[in-house]
Enzyme design. Structure first.
Site, PDB file in Angstrom:
ATOM      1  N   GLU A   1      -6.173   1.898  -3.005  1.00  0.00           N
ATOM      2  CA  GLU A   1      -5.607   1.018  -3.232  1.00  0.00           C
ATOM      3  C   GLU A   1      -5.705   0.125  -4.789  1.00  0.00           C
ATOM      4  OE1 GLU A   1      -5.187  -3.128  -0.833  1.00  0.00           O
ATOM      5  OE2 GLU A   1      -8.087  -2.552  -1.036  1.00  0.00           O
TER       6      GLU A   1
ATOM      7  N   GLU B   1      -3.454   7.493   7.912  1.00  0.00           N
ATOM      8  CA  GLU B   1      -4.187   8.533   6.964  1.00  0.00           C
ATOM      9  C   GLU B   1      -5.004   9.520   8.078  1.00  0.00           C
ATOM     10  OE1 GLU B   1      -4.574   6.607   3.636  1.00  0.00           O
ATOM     11  OE2 GLU B   1      -6.390   6.265   4.216  1.00  0.00           O
TER      12      GLU B   1
ATOM     13  N   LYS C   1       1.327  -1.173   0.016  1.00  0.00           N
ATOM     14  CA  LYS C   1      -0.080   0.381  -0.127  1.00  0.00           C
ATOM     15  C   LYS C   1       0.547   1.073   0.044  1.00  0.00           C
ATOM     16  CE  LYS C   1      -4.363  -2.046   1.811  1.00  0.00           C
ATOM     17  NZ  LYS C   1      -5.305  -1.369   2.580  1.00  0.00           N
TER      18      LYS C   1
ATOM     19  N   ARG D   1      -6.625  -7.499 -10.074  1.00  0.00           N
ATOM     20  CA  ARG D   1      -7.839  -9.372 -10.217  1.00  0.00           C
ATOM     21  C   ARG D   1      -9.250  -8.575 -10.603  1.00  0.00           C
ATOM     22  NH1 ARG D   1     -10.422  -8.252  -6.033  1.00  0.00           N
ATOM     23  NH2 ARG D   1      -9.791  -8.485  -4.066  1.00  0.00           N
TER      24      ARG D   1
END
Lengths: 167, 519
Positions: free
Chosen positions: B316, B228, B145, B320
């Site tokens: 993020e 954050e 991340k 996939r």
């Protein structure tokens, strides 16, 4: 004979009043007619209830019938006449697993004092960790599962010393 | 490129097929056989597209799944051995060896398991097979991340003000004080809410960081955490992207995944509710910018949090196919699995951006074996009765069968119900109707709960944020049955009892004796 059924914690009585020309039942004092009894047993079907078609899906096992009607699933238990009046055990001396799983962390050992809400074991099932806590203040007399041990739903995983006044 | 909603009559419900058909004529993908390194509904879903494309399918399974639908539906199947079912599905070397042994050309990882494992992608490539996904380096970049954030920031994608791990808790705390509270602590290698906590003030920071770090270490083998700015009432908006690996990238619009429990999504929809067109354009453009800069190859999702003030931040990138991909397929008519295979085969993107158009609205409900009214605890049991909703624009993505045992071996998600409608209100109404028809008896599920969420006034109004489930906990609790509904349930249950049936059909004794009774 009256059939006693438990639904949402309340006990309800279903009694056959007449069989012809339609099945007439009394449920908690309310009369209903059923013109078509639908299929017996598990699966889907429909009955005619007070003149209206009532589709349902149903399965039954070990005293509990699961019914899906009106877009809602309802669990109905048959009340065993021999069990009636016997309330659930206090259960306050035992910590039960709420689901099958495995122990990932043991917080307390046998002999440790615990206060209500204190963590005893952290378990994992279906990738979810849950912490099992002491149901009351007391002393742990047994922690029956260790790191990595598996267990079934409702298995006793820890036991507290009987509270004062309990027999 | 037009992002504005199409006129209502432009949406044809009959066009929203189970898996979108694509009239485009493209060269056949040169894969003869693809091994699907997954199980359950996603394995069945991937098989469907492979079959449509004339490609052979190979399933993998652990013995607990020997008679599962994804095994029955495959052309070939390979048993994986391992200490547990999950361990077997995480054994990359065994899976690659199986693929080579059965002559597969490619491996599709699905989601979860090895789908975002850079080492696995590398192993697949080194064995001379095609990995249906991005290359290993991209997975590694986005899987961390912190490196993903830095990459996004460097390419002009907004990231939330944050404090990076320093290894020095004092420095970390001092820096956190500077950006202010509340803060969100997250695991660098994280996902699924693990190692994550909200810190309300400076006093709680150290303990929260310590707990998050130990949880992150336990789950991911990497104890690094960062903090954050915590966005109040955040919405979770994500953009589906496709990249060709050379810098070409398109988006397939956004999805809203704000309704979550335990940091995991339960209802997703496309497009997002009440998102101003200009903001949608901005978010989608940011996602494409990131995918393009990363020379992203294959399907991916760029996730953002959106604050009530309209500011959005990169969260993020998932490298996939996602659980919620069908809602995007429903509104765009693009089969994402087919697009993945074509990109992996070097055939490029399915269409230029200007040809990607969104029609109508789609909703996905994750059907989970759990008890929503008891803290969403997982439930186990056996599927003793399965009633599947039917109708236009309904996809019931599942690998369920009657009699199937639901054990604690895997995630509690049993199936997905995906429904499209002409607009958001129509899609909600249709989903509610389909949920009403869906019957899974024998294992406790969240079906009734999902219906309560969809029918909640705040959900219908599109007033969504990630704490929706806890904020509305009281009004989402089950309503007691009224007397009429209770009587209907009781009589249906009674008629299912042999003892009651006997009472119904038995001839009462006095009548039987005189021979006057006829049933």
């Amino acid at each position: 004979m009256t059939l006693k059924l438990k639904l949402e914690d309340g006990v309800h009585e279903v009694e056959i009043v007449a069989r012809r020309p339609h099945l007439t039942v009394r449920i908690d004092g309310r009369l209903h007619t059923i013109a078509d009894l639908g299929p017996a047993g598990d699966g889907s079907g429909a009955i005619t209830f007070d003149g209206a078609r009532l589709p349902f899906e149903r399965i039954a096992s070990t005293g509990t019938t699961l019914v899906r009607i009106d877009g809602r699933t309802v669990a109905v238990d048959v009340v065993d006449p021999f069990d009636e009046g016997a309330g659930p055990g206090s259960g306050r001396d035992e910590i039960l697993a709420p689901m099958p799983g495995a122990v990932v962390h043991v917080h307390k050992a046998a002999g440790d004092p615990v206060i209500r809400g204190e963590a005893v074991l952290t378990i994992e099932s279906m990738k979810l960790q849950t912490t099992l806590v002491a149901p009351r203040d007391g002393e742990l007399v047994a922690v029956l599962k260790g790191d990595g041990d598996t267990f079934e739903k409702d298995e006793v995983v820890a036991r507290l010393a009987p509270a004062e006044g309990d027999q | 490129m037009s992002h504005s909603a199409p006129p209502r009559d432009a949406f044809r419900l009959d066009a929203a097929l189970d898996v979108p058909s694509e009239p485009r004529t493209r060269a056949p993908v040169p894969f003869r056989r693809v091994l699907i390194a997954n199980r359950g509904e996603i394995a069945v879903r991937i098989q469907r597209t492979l079959r449509q494309m004339g490609i052979g399918t190979v399933a993998v399974f652990h013995r607990v799944d020997a008679d599962a639908p994804h095994v029955a539906g495959a052309d070939e199947s390979v048993e994986l051995v391992g200490d547990s079912a999950v361990a077997a599905h995480l054994d990359g070397a065994q899976i690659v060896a199986s693929a080579v042994a059965c002559g597969a050309d490619a491996i599709h990882p699905g989601y979860g398991f090895l789908s975002e494992n850079a080492g696995f992608a590398r192993q697949v490539a080194e064995a001379g097979l095609t990995f249906i996904g991005p290359d290993a380096d991209t997975i590694a970049l986005m899987g961390d991340k912190i490196s993903a954030r830095q990459f996004a920031e460097a390419h002009g994608v907004p990231v939330a003000p944050s404090v990076m791990p320093t290894g020095d808790l004092d420095a970390f705390a001092a820096e956190a004080e500077r950006i202010g509270f509340p803060l969100l602590i997250k695991a660098a290698a994280g996902g699924g809410g693990k190692g994550m906590s909200i810190v309300p003030d400076a006093g709680a920071l150290r303990e929260a960081a310590r707990i998050a770090s130990s949880e992150a270490q336990r789950y991911f083998g990497d104890g690094r955490v960062y903090a954050e700015v915590y966005v109040e009432r955040p919405r979770h908006i994500e953009v589906q992207v496709l990249g060709d690996g050379t810098g070409g990238a398109i988006h397939l619009f956004e999805r809203e995944c704000s309704v979550q429990r335990r940091f995991q999504k339960i209802i997703e929809e496309a497009p997002a509710a009440r998102l101003p067109v200009a903001l949608r354009d901005e978010i989608c453009a940011a996602a494409v910018r990131l995918a393009s800069a990363a020379r992203y190859k294959n399907a991916g999702t760029v996730e953002f949090i959106l604050g009530a003030d309209g500011r959005f931040f990169f969260l993020e990138m998932n490298t996939r196919l996602q659980v919620e991909h069908p809602v995007t397929e429903m509104i765009t008519g693009i089969d994402l699995v087919r697009a993945q295979l074509e990109i992996a085969a070097g055939q490029g993107l399915p269409a230029p951006q200007q040809e990607i158009v969104a029609h109508g609205h789609a909703v996905e409900c994750r059907i989970c074996a759990e008890a929503p009214d008891r803290g969403f605890l997982p439930a186990t049991g056996a599927v003793r009765h399965l009633g599947v909703p039917q109708g236009a624009a309904i996809r019931f993505e599942n690998a369920l069968r009657q009699g199937q045992k639901i054990t604690a071996d895997f995630d509690p998600m049993l199936a997905k119900l995906v429904v499209a409608g002409a607009d958001r209100g129509d899609a909600i109404d249709r989903t509610l109707s389909a949920l009403g028809e869906l019957a899974i008896l024998g294992v406790e599920t969240n079906v009734d709960y999902l219906a309560r969420v969809l029918d909640h006034p705040a959900f219908r109004a599109g007033d969504l944020h990630t704490a929706f489930v806890s904020e509305h906990a009281d009004s989402l609790a089950p309503r007691p049955l009224d007397a009429a509904a209770r009587d209907r349930a009781l009589i249906v249950a009674a008629l299912g009892q042999r003892i009651f049936q006997t009472l119904v059909t038995d001839v009462p004794e006095p009548h039987a004796s005189i021979g006057a009774w006829r049933n």
